[in-house]
Design a protein around this motif. Sequence first.
Motif, PDB file in Angstrom:
ATOM      1  N   ASP A   1      46.138  51.124  40.226  1.00  0.00           N
ATOM      2  CA  ASP A   1      45.950  51.306  41.666  1.00  0.00           C
ATOM      3  C   ASP A   1      44.548  50.960  42.156  1.00  0.00           C
ATOM      4  O   ASP A   1      44.260  51.089  43.343  1.00  0.00           O
ATOM      5  CB  ASP A   1      46.275  52.750  42.057  1.00  0.00           C
ATOM      6  CG  ASP A   1      47.755  53.066  41.854  1.00  0.00           C
ATOM      7  OD1 ASP A   1      48.580  52.160  42.055  1.00  0.00           O
ATOM      8  OD2 ASP A   1      48.059  54.217  41.487  1.00  0.00           O
ATOM      9  N   LEU A   2      43.670  50.514  41.267  1.00  0.00           N
ATOM     10  CA  LEU A   2      42.304  50.185  41.664  1.00  0.00           C
ATOM     11  C   LEU A   2      42.259  48.883  42.459  1.00  0.00           C
ATOM     12  O   LEU A   2      43.015  47.959  42.194  1.00  0.00           O
ATOM     13  CB  LEU A   2      41.407  50.057  40.427  1.00  0.00           C
ATOM     14  CG  LEU A   2      41.222  51.311  39.576  1.00  0.00           C
ATOM     15  CD1 LEU A   2      40.364  50.987  38.368  1.00  0.00           C
ATOM     16  CD2 LEU A   2      40.608  52.415  40.396  1.00  0.00           C
TER      17      LEU A   2
ATOM     18  N   ASP B   1      46.138  53.693  33.981  1.00  0.00           N
ATOM     19  CA  ASP B   1      45.324  54.407  34.970  1.00  0.00           C
ATOM     20  C   ASP B   1      44.657  53.470  35.971  1.00  0.00           C
ATOM     21  O   ASP B   1      44.274  53.895  37.063  1.00  0.00           O
ATOM     22  CB  ASP B   1      44.237  55.231  34.268  1.00  0.00           C
ATOM     23  CG  ASP B   1      44.829  56.334  33.405  1.00  0.00           C
ATOM     24  OD1 ASP B   1      45.978  56.741  33.671  1.00  0.00           O
ATOM     25  OD2 ASP B   1      44.147  56.768  32.472  1.00  0.00           O
ATOM     26  N   ASP B   2      44.508  52.196  35.637  1.00  0.00           N
ATOM     27  CA  ASP B   2      43.785  51.254  36.493  1.00  0.00           C
ATOM     28  C   ASP B   2      44.683  50.477  37.449  1.00  0.00           C
ATOM     29  O   ASP B   2      44.206  49.627  38.192  1.00  0.00           O
ATOM     30  CB  ASP B   2      43.030  50.246  35.627  1.00  0.00           C
ATOM     31  CG  ASP B   2      42.031  50.926  34.703  1.00  0.00           C
ATOM     32  OD1 ASP B   2      41.593  52.042  35.043  1.00  0.00           O
ATOM     33  OD2 ASP B   2      41.709  50.344  33.665  1.00  0.00           O
TER      34      ASP B   2
ATOM     35  N   ARG C   1      40.018  42.773  43.111  1.00  0.00           N
ATOM     36  CA  ARG C   1      41.234  42.299  42.453  1.00  0.00           C
ATOM     37  C   ARG C   1      42.101  41.493  43.406  1.00  0.00           C
ATOM     38  O   ARG C   1      42.935  40.705  42.967  1.00  0.00           O
ATOM     39  CB  ARG C   1      42.058  43.481  41.952  1.00  0.00           C
ATOM     40  CG  ARG C   1      41.476  44.153  40.750  1.00  0.00           C
ATOM     41  CD  ARG C   1      42.355  45.276  40.271  1.00  0.00           C
ATOM     42  NE  ARG C   1      43.700  44.800  39.987  1.00  0.00           N
ATOM     43  CZ  ARG C   1      44.751  45.598  39.875  1.00  0.00           C
ATOM     44  NH1 ARG C   1      44.625  46.891  40.031  1.00  0.00           N
ATOM     45  NH2 ARG C   1      45.946  45.101  39.608  1.00  0.00           N
TER      46      ARG C   1
ATOM     47  N   TYR D   1      37.728  45.822  39.943  1.00  0.00           N
ATOM     48  CA  TYR D   1      37.649  45.974  38.493  1.00  0.00           C
ATOM     49  C   TYR D   1      36.549  46.957  38.137  1.00  0.00           C
ATOM     50  O   TYR D   1      35.469  46.938  38.724  1.00  0.00           O
ATOM     51  CB  TYR D   1      37.374  44.628  37.817  1.00  0.00           C
ATOM     52  CG  TYR D   1      38.519  43.660  37.949  1.00  0.00           C
ATOM     53  CD1 TYR D   1      39.711  43.865  37.281  1.00  0.00           C
ATOM     54  CD2 TYR D   1      38.396  42.527  38.739  1.00  0.00           C
ATOM     55  CE1 TYR D   1      40.754  42.976  37.392  1.00  0.00           C
ATOM     56  CE2 TYR D   1      39.437  41.623  38.852  1.00  0.00           C
ATOM     57  CZ  TYR D   1      40.625  41.859  38.177  1.00  0.00           C
ATOM     58  OH  TYR D   1      41.650  40.979  38.299  1.00  0.00           O
ATOM     59  N   LYS D   2      36.815  47.826  37.145  1.00  0.00           N
ATOM     60  CA  LYS D   2      35.838  48.842  36.752  1.00  0.00           C
ATOM     61  C   LYS D   2      34.591  48.232  36.115  1.00  0.00           C
ATOM     62  O   LYS D   2      33.491  48.706  36.323  1.00  0.00           O
ATOM     63  CB  LYS D   2      36.462  49.812  35.741  1.00  0.00           C
ATOM     64  CG  LYS D   2      37.457  50.749  36.328  1.00  0.00           C
ATOM     65  CD  LYS D   2      37.805  51.899  35.402  1.00  0.00           C
ATOM     66  CE  LYS D   2      38.322  51.450  34.076  1.00  0.00           C
ATOM     67  NZ  LYS D   2      38.826  52.560  33.246  1.00  0.00           N
TER      68      LYS D   2
ATOM     69  N   CYS E   1      44.950  44.898  34.357  1.00  0.00           N
ATOM     70  CA  CYS E   1      44.905  46.291  34.784  1.00  0.00           C
ATOM     71  C   CYS E   1      46.272  46.932  34.552  1.00  0.00           C
ATOM     72  O   CYS E   1      47.284  46.421  34.999  1.00  0.00           O
ATOM     73  CB  CYS E   1      44.545  46.386  36.257  1.00  0.00           C
ATOM     74  SG  CYS E   1      42.880  45.837  36.600  1.00  0.00           S
TER      75      CYS E   1
END
Length: 83
Positions: free
Chosen positions: A10-11, A7-8, A21, A14-15, A4
Amino acid sequence: MIACWKDDIDLDYYKFCGEARYKLTRERNPNHTKTSYAVLRYLPITPRLQRLYALQATAEQMTWHANHQTEKGSMRHPSNVEA
């Protein structure tokens, strides 16, 4: 596992697969830090190659593919195959 970044970063999930995570902790963490399931380690290759080429014996083995000459029409090693 997916790395990640951008843009990912701070998620919390997992998209693509929806998996978490970070590990869920039962006790309260005073620092509010998250514990990752996996960590991507980066091992720089330059110092390793420098050590391999430092000794003459290993340097000769490392350059064998470039220096090795074979007879035309016979294949004894995959390095003999033209790309």
